[in-house]
Design an enzyme around this catalytic site. Structure first.
Site, short mmCIF file in Angstrom:
data_model
loop_
_atom_site.label_atom_id
_atom_site.label_comp_id
_atom_site.label_asym_id
_atom_site.label_seq_id
_atom_site.Cartn_x
_atom_site.Cartn_y
_atom_site.Cartn_z
N SER A 121 0.76 -1.21 -0.13
CA SER A 121 0.07 -0.12 -0.01
C SER A 121 0.77 1.35 0.20
O SER A 121 0.34 2.27 0.16
CB SER A 121 -0.90 -0.15 0.97
OG SER A 121 -0.33 -0.15 2.25
N THR A 168 -2.01 3.50 4.05
CA THR A 168 -1.22 4.70 4.29
C THR A 168 -0.26 4.82 5.52
O THR A 168 -0.69 4.42 6.44
CB THR A 168 -2.36 5.81 4.07
OG1 THR A 168 -2.95 6.02 2.99
CG2 THR A 168 -1.32 7.20 3.94
N THR A 171 1.49 6.91 0.35
CA THR A 171 0.84 5.82 0.05
C THR A 171 0.59 5.40 -1.54
O THR A 171 0.98 6.53 -2.15
CB THR A 171 -0.85 6.18 0.40
OG1 THR A 171 -1.78 5.23 0.28
CG2 THR A 171 -1.44 7.54 -0.51
N ARG A 177 -7.03 8.87 -10.33
CA ARG A 177 -7.51 9.34 -9.03
C ARG A 177 -6.58 9.70 -7.95
O ARG A 177 -5.46 9.20 -7.81
CB ARG A 177 -8.13 7.92 -8.61
CG ARG A 177 -8.93 8.10 -7.14
CD ARG A 177 -8.00 7.68 -5.93
NE ARG A 177 -8.94 7.58 -4.81
CZ ARG A 177 -8.21 7.43 -3.62
NH1 ARG A 177 -6.90 7.23 -3.27
NH2 ARG A 177 -8.88 7.65 -2.34
N THR A 232 -5.78 7.72 7.55
CA THR A 232 -5.69 6.62 6.74
C THR A 232 -7.30 6.10 6.13
O THR A 232 -8.01 6.33 6.97
CB THR A 232 -4.90 5.51 7.28
OG1 THR A 232 -4.78 4.48 6.28
CG2 THR A 232 -5.50 5.04 8.28
N GLY A 233 -7.36 5.46 5.29
CA GLY A 233 -8.55 4.84 4.68
C GLY A 233 -9.23 5.34 3.54
O GLY A 233 -8.52 6.00 2.68
N1 ASP Z 1 -6.19 7.32 2.37
C1 ASP Z 1 -5.53 6.53 1.27
C2 ASP Z 1 -6.30 7.05 -0.06
O1 ASP Z 1 -7.28 7.17 0.00
C3 ASP Z 1 -5.80 5.13 1.43
C4 ASP Z 1 -5.73 4.42 2.54
O2 ASP Z 1 -5.29 4.81 3.45
O3 ASP Z 1 -5.99 3.15 2.38
O4 ASP Z 1 -5.60 7.17 -0.95
#
Ligand code: ASP
Length: 336
Positions: free
Chosen positions: A93, A195, A213, A223, A246-247
């Site tokens: 990731s 991330t 990330t 994106r 994160t997320g």
């Molecule tokens: N926050 C990151 C994104 O949306 C991805 C992640 O942390 O899962 O690119």
């Protein structure tokens, strides 16, 4: 301990000390210093230096702490800490080995912010492993805050970064499997690692932060997530504290999440309460689809207190403070 450091540490914990005044004798000052030091030592939640990071990344926090212990600054610490995970091909990731977009391209987002509020980020960067260091170069060597795509890559090359293939065999295989059905669905907690966001306070009490990330796996080409958007994926205010997310980036961006956490701390909330409030802004939106995505925040305030909170279970924070480098499971919202 050098007095300059001591005074800064004392003010960090709210322990005031009237040194420097001609009315205070050396002995008096020394004994006050000793008793204040004891007070600091007893406040284990408020010792600096410290470093926290999203997910289970003890090697990364260990690297950052090595720099802080050697009197390095928080900015170097968070950059070097993030680089550990960017170079780790097993982490799918971040950096090299990151899962690609739906067309098979690994595209990286990263941002960094220092104690002065300076910041730099790279967006949709390809073929360069250490996105975080390119973000730092954007901050320090250009008049801009963000560079994207081919421009970011060209800039990196002029700064001496070597282009390389970031798609490892393992990530290519995973992508080929995904292509059979090619269904897009955000994955909650990718293999307990996502991330990497890192926040540090150095021995001077100064705060910096960074995050890096490869973004959502199998995202649409082009994106961009929250991580390179200052205030969304990361925010640092050296007077107040810092936060990193994160997320599912789209949901973080909609609430300018990291800025929100820092502003809530400015209003007096603890880092923990501020993270919880920022998550509640997401889940309490009318028609929120929160059951199907994850968001997590970690935060630290100027006093060295920390917090972390997520929508779903199994988000964690790695914290290195007071000689202990440990993974801490976060509390979470969705207990139904
Ligand atoms: N926050 C990151 C994104 O949306 C991805 C992640 O942390 O899962 O690119």
């Amino acid at each position: 301990m050098k007095r300059r450091h001591f005074i800064k540490k004392a003010s960090l914990t709210g322990v005031g000390l009237a040194v420097g005044s001609s009315l205070v004798s050396c002995d008096e000052a020394k004994s006050k210093e000793q008793s204040a030091e004891k007070t600091i030592a007893n406040q284990s939640t408020a010792t600096v230096p410290l470093v926290i990071a999203t997910w289970h990344v003890i090697d990364a926090t260990a690297k950052a702490m090595e720099i802080l212990q050697a009197d390095g600054n928080a900015l170097d610490a968070v950059e070097q800490g993030c680089r550990v995970e960017e170079a780790n091909e097993k982490g799918q990731s971040v950096g090299k080995g990151g899962l690609p977009d739906r067309d098979g391209n690994v595209t990286l987002d990263a941002s960094i912010m220092d104690k002065h509020g300076n910041c730099g980020s790279v967006i949709y960067l390809q073929n360069i492993t250490h996105a975080i260091s390119v973000a730092r170069k954007v901050m320090e060597d250009t008049p801009h805050v963000m560079l994207a795509g081919e421009g970011a890559k060209q800039f990196a090359v002029t700064k001496g970064f070597e282009p390389e293939n970031l798609l490892t065999e393992a990530s290519k295989e995973a992508w080929e499997k995904w292509k059979i059905e090619a269904k897009y669905k955000p994955i909650i907690n990718i293999e307990n690692h996502d991330t990497i966001g890192m926040l540090a306070i150095d021995k001077n009490g100064d705060i910096s932060g960074a995050c890096t990330t490869s973004g959502l796996a199998y995202k649409m080409g082009g994106r961009v997530g929250d991580s390179p958007i200052i205030g969304s994926g990361l925010f640092v205010d050296n007077e107040v504290g810092a936060a990193v997310a994160t997320g599912l980036g789209e949901e973080v961006v909609k609430t300018v999440g990291s800025f929100l956490v820092v502003e809530l701390m400015r209003q007096g909330k603890t880092p923990q309460d501020a993270c919880e409030e920022a998550i509640s802004r997401i889940v309490n939106k009318p028609n929120s689809d929160y059951k199907n995505f994850q968001v997590g925040y970690i935060a630290v305030n100027k006093q060295g207190k920390t917090g972390s909170y997520s929508i779903h279970q199994w988000f964690s924070m790695t914290k290195f403070q007071g000689g202990v480098n440990e993974q801490i499971q976060s509390d979470y919202f969705n207990k139904a």
